[in-house]
Design a protein around this motif. Structure first.
Motif, PDB file in Angstrom:
ATOM      1  N   ALA A   1       0.841  -1.191   0.000  1.00  0.00           N
ATOM      2  CA  ALA A   1       0.000   0.000   0.000  1.00  0.00           C
ATOM      3  C   ALA A   1       0.876   1.240   0.000  1.00  0.00           C
ATOM      4  CB  ALA A   1      -0.904   0.004   1.231  1.00  0.00           C
ATOM      5  N   VAL A   2       0.310   2.342  -0.492  1.00  0.00           N
ATOM      6  CA  VAL A   2       1.002   3.629  -0.495  1.00  0.00           C
ATOM      7  C   VAL A   2       0.010   4.695  -0.042  1.00  0.00           C
ATOM      8  CG1 VAL A   2       0.525   4.064  -2.943  1.00  0.00           C
ATOM      9  CG2 VAL A   2       2.440   5.215  -1.839  1.00  0.00           C
ATOM     10  N   GLN A   3       0.509   5.651   0.725  1.00  0.00           N
ATOM     11  CA  GLN A   3      -0.348   6.723   1.242  1.00  0.00           C
ATOM     12  C   GLN A   3       0.396   8.041   1.153  1.00  0.00           C
ATOM     13  OE1 GLN A   3      -2.595   6.548   5.124  1.00  0.00           O
ATOM     14  NE2 GLN A   3      -0.855   7.773   5.755  1.00  0.00           N
ATOM     15  N   ILE A   4      -0.332   9.093   0.820  1.00  0.00           N
ATOM     16  CA  ILE A   4       0.241  10.436   0.809  1.00  0.00           C
ATOM     17  C   ILE A   4      -0.542  11.270   1.828  1.00  0.00           C
ATOM     18  CG2 ILE A   4      -1.219  11.166  -1.096  1.00  0.00           C
ATOM     19  CD1 ILE A   4       1.040  12.974  -2.040  1.00  0.00           C
ATOM     20  N   ALA A   5       0.172  12.070   2.623  1.00  0.00           N
ATOM     21  CA  ALA A   5      -0.485  12.889   3.639  1.00  0.00           C
ATOM     22  C   ALA A   5       0.262  14.204   3.804  1.00  0.00           C
ATOM     23  CB  ALA A   5      -0.518  12.149   4.972  1.00  0.00           C
ATOM     24  N   ASP A   6      -0.505  15.248   4.114  1.00  0.00           N
ATOM     25  CA  ASP A   6       0.053  16.570   4.392  1.00  0.00           C
ATOM     26  C   ASP A   6       0.401  16.614   5.876  1.00  0.00           C
ATOM     27  OD1 ASP A   6       0.672  19.222   4.751  1.00  0.00           O
ATOM     28  OD2 ASP A   6      -1.192  19.995   3.909  1.00  0.00           O
ATOM     29  N   LYS A   7       1.690  16.650   6.203  1.00  0.00           N
ATOM     30  CA  LYS A   7       2.120  16.659   7.599  1.00  0.00           C
ATOM     31  C   LYS A   7       1.708  17.926   8.317  1.00  0.00           C
ATOM     32  CE  LYS A   7       5.998  15.293   9.409  1.00  0.00           C
ATOM     33  NZ  LYS A   7       7.418  15.039   9.666  1.00  0.00           N
TER      34      LYS A   7
END
Length: 93
Positions: free
Chosen positions: A65-71
């Motif tokens: 799985a891959v996830q992108i998030a705004d820290k």
């Protein structure tokens, strides 16, 4: 700062890199998604904007799985970071 997390087969903790710009993070995310979808084992080398010199090389068939998030985005109760959130109930009911 944007974080791209990867869950790898047989690795209990995610590995991650960071990008300063949203467009750059989205480009990395799309590259990984396309490599996963191709079904052909490919080696992908990633670098991190925050930790200069950090390199991550993975075999695309090992990415689960891959996830992108705004820290920098404010955290809310309804929007938790990570791949899952677990509800724990008290045993003394």
């Amino acid at each position: 700062m944007y974080t791209i997390d990867l869950i790898l087969r047989h690795v209990p903790m995610p590995v991650s890199i960071e990008r300063k710009e949203a467009a750059a993070a989205e480009a990395v995310y799309q590259t990984i998604c396309q490599a996963m979808a191709s079904g052909t084992p490919t080696v992908v080398e990633l670098t991190c904007d925050r930790q200069v010199g950090k390199k991550l090389t993975v075999l695309t068939t090992d990415i689960v799985a891959v996830q992108i998030a705004d820290k920098d985005a404010p955290a809310t109760v309804s929007s938790r970071g990570g791949f899952f959130a677990q509800l724990v109930q008290s045993a003394s009911s």
